[in-house]
Design an enzyme around this catalytic site. Structure first.
Site, PDB file in Angstrom:
ATOM      1  N   CYS A  31      -0.353  -3.183  15.231  1.00 10.42           N
ATOM      2  CA  CYS A  31      -0.192  -2.746  13.834  1.00 10.42           C
ATOM      3  C   CYS A  31      -0.643  -3.826  12.854  1.00 10.42           C
ATOM      4  CB  CYS A  31       1.271  -2.382  13.598  1.00 10.42           C
ATOM      5  SG  CYS A  31       1.654  -1.967  11.885  1.00 10.42           S
ATOM      6  N   CYS A  59       4.945  -5.282  16.021  1.00 10.19           N
ATOM      7  CA  CYS A  59       4.291  -4.375  16.975  1.00 10.19           C
ATOM      8  C   CYS A  59       2.835  -4.833  17.125  1.00 10.19           C
ATOM      9  CB  CYS A  59       4.359  -2.926  16.481  1.00 10.19           C
ATOM     10  SG  CYS A  59       6.061  -2.360  16.245  1.00 10.19           S
ATOM     11  N   GLU A  95       0.829  -1.200   0.000  1.00 12.13           N
ATOM     12  CA  GLU A  95       0.000   0.000   0.000  1.00 12.13           C
ATOM     13  C   GLU A  95       0.861   1.247   0.000  1.00 12.13           C
ATOM     14  OE1 GLU A  95      -2.607  -0.012   3.364  1.00 12.13           O
ATOM     15  OE2 GLU A  95      -3.124  -2.112   3.051  1.00 12.13           O
ATOM     16  N   CYS A 144      -1.617   2.300   7.696  1.00 13.62           N
ATOM     17  CA  CYS A 144      -0.898   1.304   6.903  1.00 13.62           C
ATOM     18  C   CYS A 144      -1.341  -0.137   7.153  1.00 13.62           C
ATOM     19  CB  CYS A 144       0.589   1.423   7.169  1.00 13.62           C
ATOM     20  SG  CYS A 144       1.025   1.308   8.902  1.00 13.62           S
ATOM     21  N   CYS A 190       5.818  -6.885   7.539  1.00 11.87           N
ATOM     22  CA  CYS A 190       6.811  -6.294   8.443  1.00 11.87           C
ATOM     23  C   CYS A 190       7.216  -7.350   9.448  1.00 11.87           C
ATOM     24  CB  CYS A 190       6.227  -5.073   9.153  1.00 11.87           C
ATOM     25  SG  CYS A 190       7.428  -4.228  10.209  1.00 11.87           S
ATOM     26  N   CYS A 250       3.273   8.668   1.261  1.00 12.61           N
ATOM     27  CA  CYS A 250       3.631   7.743   2.332  1.00 12.61           C
ATOM     28  C   CYS A 250       3.898   6.395   1.666  1.00 12.61           C
ATOM     29  CB  CYS A 250       2.486   7.639   3.337  1.00 12.61           C
ATOM     30  SG  CYS A 250       2.798   6.417   4.624  1.00 12.61           S
TER      31      CYS A 250
HETATM   32  N1  SAH Z   1       8.331   0.367  10.914  1.00 13.99           N
HETATM   33  C1  SAH Z   1       8.293   1.801  10.998  1.00 13.99           C
HETATM   34  C2  SAH Z   1       7.170   2.414  10.173  1.00 13.99           C
HETATM   35  C3  SAH Z   1       5.815   2.049  10.697  1.00 13.99           C
HETATM   36  S1  SAH Z   1       4.418   2.993  10.209  1.00 13.99           S
HETATM   37  C4  SAH Z   1       8.173   2.214  12.439  1.00 13.99           C
HETATM   38  O1  SAH Z   1       7.993   1.354  13.308  1.00 13.99           O
HETATM   39  O2  SAH Z   1       8.273   3.393  12.727  1.00 13.99           O
HETATM   40  C5  SAH Z   1       4.581   4.557  10.966  1.00 13.99           C
HETATM   41  C6  SAH Z   1       3.985   4.722  12.355  1.00 13.99           C
HETATM   42  O3  SAH Z   1       2.611   4.337  12.424  1.00 13.99           O
HETATM   43  C7  SAH Z   1       4.734   3.918  13.403  1.00 13.99           C
HETATM   44  O4  SAH Z   1       4.977   4.720  14.517  1.00 13.99           O
HETATM   45  C8  SAH Z   1       3.730   2.825  13.709  1.00 13.99           C
HETATM   46  O5  SAH Z   1       3.946   2.261  14.977  1.00 13.99           O
HETATM   47  C9  SAH Z   1       2.408   3.562  13.588  1.00 13.99           C
HETATM   48  N2  SAH Z   1       1.230   2.688  13.454  1.00 13.99           N
HETATM   49  C10 SAH Z   1       1.147   1.482  12.875  1.00 13.99           C
HETATM   50  N3  SAH Z   1      -0.105   0.989  12.965  1.00 13.99           N
HETATM   51  C11 SAH Z   1      -0.849   1.904  13.616  1.00 13.99           C
HETATM   52  C12 SAH Z   1      -2.216   1.980  14.035  1.00 13.99           C
HETATM   53  N4  SAH Z   1      -3.075   0.997  13.794  1.00 13.99           N
HETATM   54  N5  SAH Z   1      -2.614   3.101  14.686  1.00 13.99           N
HETATM   55  C13 SAH Z   1      -1.752   4.112  14.911  1.00 13.99           C
HETATM   56  N6  SAH Z   1      -0.463   4.099  14.552  1.00 13.99           N
HETATM   57  C14 SAH Z   1       0.000   3.011  13.924  1.00 13.99           C
END
Ligand code: SAH
Length: 363
Positions: free
Chosen positions: A134, A131, A107, A350, A127, A120
């Site tokens: 996510c 986390c 995406e 994302c 990934c 973005c």
């Molecule tokens: N791997 C990278 C990029 C992730 S996406 C990282 O960890 O930073 C960018 C941000 O969006 C990250 O801080 C991630 O933790 C956050 N994110 C992912 N899913 C989310 C969700 N469902 N709600 C809010 N933030 C989210």
């Protein structure tokens, strides 16, 4: 003449697919052109059509000889990905679900606001960081994206802006962990930054990471002016390991030390991202702990109230909790903002769209 250049091929049982031009090194393209008696400058001309001229087919490249355009179309595609889904929200946020040459899905999103046009982009299929809140990491990581696949996301999103507009910013906040694919990312960003590419200045590029200390240092040593965002999400190791499992191997002190090093080397203030999970990491005590970690650093905190992910049981924070969390940071003089929500009706966060598509595809 039959080409003698070796081009990437698809598996024997896969439908025949032509190689995408953006995936090929310039020298390969030049050699292919030379075999047809074409001057090397044609390579630049073709790339300019794609990078700056918004061409998505060879036959529109009007200053190339007609025969060459046909020959190119018979041997290459302009893009390697196909748009599987294109969603547009009322606020002009666009989201693309892209199908890669090997049928995997990624995406990318275009966010348009106050004269800014921000792409973005994703760096991996899935990934590996896991986390817990996510959508991108629920099925692990399948592979890194190539330089061409990252560039393509930028070009396809740019092509959605109006002709008098261009991309102004990049956030590497889509699917995947950017620093786990750093070498290719840097190459894609170099083209993005090139005046003959997309012309997006380094200071307008934000790379978001879960916090891989060695890679943060490597990025710092490149001497680039990219903006670094570190996904902290918790103010102490016990809680962070619960939310970000890879923290068990790193720990907050090492991440902060690497981020300090990045600041020393680049002079660029680091942003700390903090996904706010209701009743989990959003209490005043967490705000105070975070303030203690960051008060002596030149840092900025970006709070991201959790975006719902189907099947996950986390909650968004209440206004009351969010406000008292913010005031703990402000009392300590830490700069803090809550991230605006964009394109919520098209699931702009994302990993969500891909997940839905894959669930539908499952028997
Ligand atoms: N791997 C990278 C990029 C992730 S996406 C990282 O960890 O930073 C960018 C941000 O969006 C990250 O801080 C991630 O933790 C956050 N994110 C992912 N899913 C989310 C969700 N469902 N709600 C809010 N933030 C989210």
């Amino acid at each position: 003449m039959t080409p003698t250049i070796s081009l990437p091929t698809t598996a024997p049982d896969a439908p025949a697919r032509l190689p995408a031009l953006l995936e090929l090194p310039n020298d390969t393209i030049k050699a292919w052109l030379a075999e047809r008696g074409q001057p090397p400058m044609r390579a630049k001309q073709i790339r300019r059509w794609i990078l700056q001229g918004r061409a998505s087919a060879f036959d529109t490249m009007s200053d190339l000889p007609k025969g060459l355009r046909e020959d190119l179309a018979a041997n290459f595609t302009v893009f390697s990905t196909r748009v599987d889904k294109h969603l547009v929200a009322g606020d002009r946020t666009h989201k693309l679900l892209l199908r890669l040459a090997d049928d995997k899905l990624i995406e990318c999103v275009l966010i348009q606001d106050d004269g800014r046009h921000t792409a973005c982009i994703s760096t991996q299929v899935g990934c590996g960081m896991g986390c817990v809140f996510c959508a991108s990491g629920l099925e692990g990581v399948a592979r890194n994206l190539t330089v061409g696949e990252m560039l393509e996301q930028l070009i396809l999103l740019r092509n959605l802006t109006r002709p008098d507009e261009r991309l102004t910013h990049i956030v590497v906040m889509g699917m995947g962990e950017p620093l786990a694919n750093l070498d290719s990312l840097i190459q894609a960003l170099a083209v993005a930054g090139d005046p003959e590419g997309l012309g997006i200045g380094q200071r307008h590029v934000t790379i978001s990471t879960v916090g891989l200390p060695a890679k943060i240092r490597q990025l710092a040593d490149l001497g680039k002016q990219y903006h670094l965002a570190v996904s902290l999400h918790a103010p102490n190791d016990a809680l962070r390991t619960q939310i970000v499992p890879t923290n068990e191997k790193t720990g907050i002190p090492e991440i902060l030390a690497a981020a300090d090093y990045f600041f020393e080397k680049t002079g660029r203030q680091v942003t700390y991202e903090y996904v706010v999970l209701g009743k989990m990491n959003d209490q005043a005590v967490h705000g105070r702990q975070l303030a203690t970690l960051l008060r002596r650093r030149k840092a900025h905190v970006n709070l991201i109230p959790w975006n719902d992910v189907e099947g996950l049981q986390y909650r968004r924070p209440s206004d009351l909790d969010l406000n008292s969390f913010i005031s703990e940071l402000e009392k300590a003089g830490v700069s803090v903002k809550v991230r605006k929500r964009k394109g919520s009706e098209i699931d702009a966060a994302c990993g969500q769209l891909r997940r839905q598509a894959e669930q539908v595809a499952k028997p």
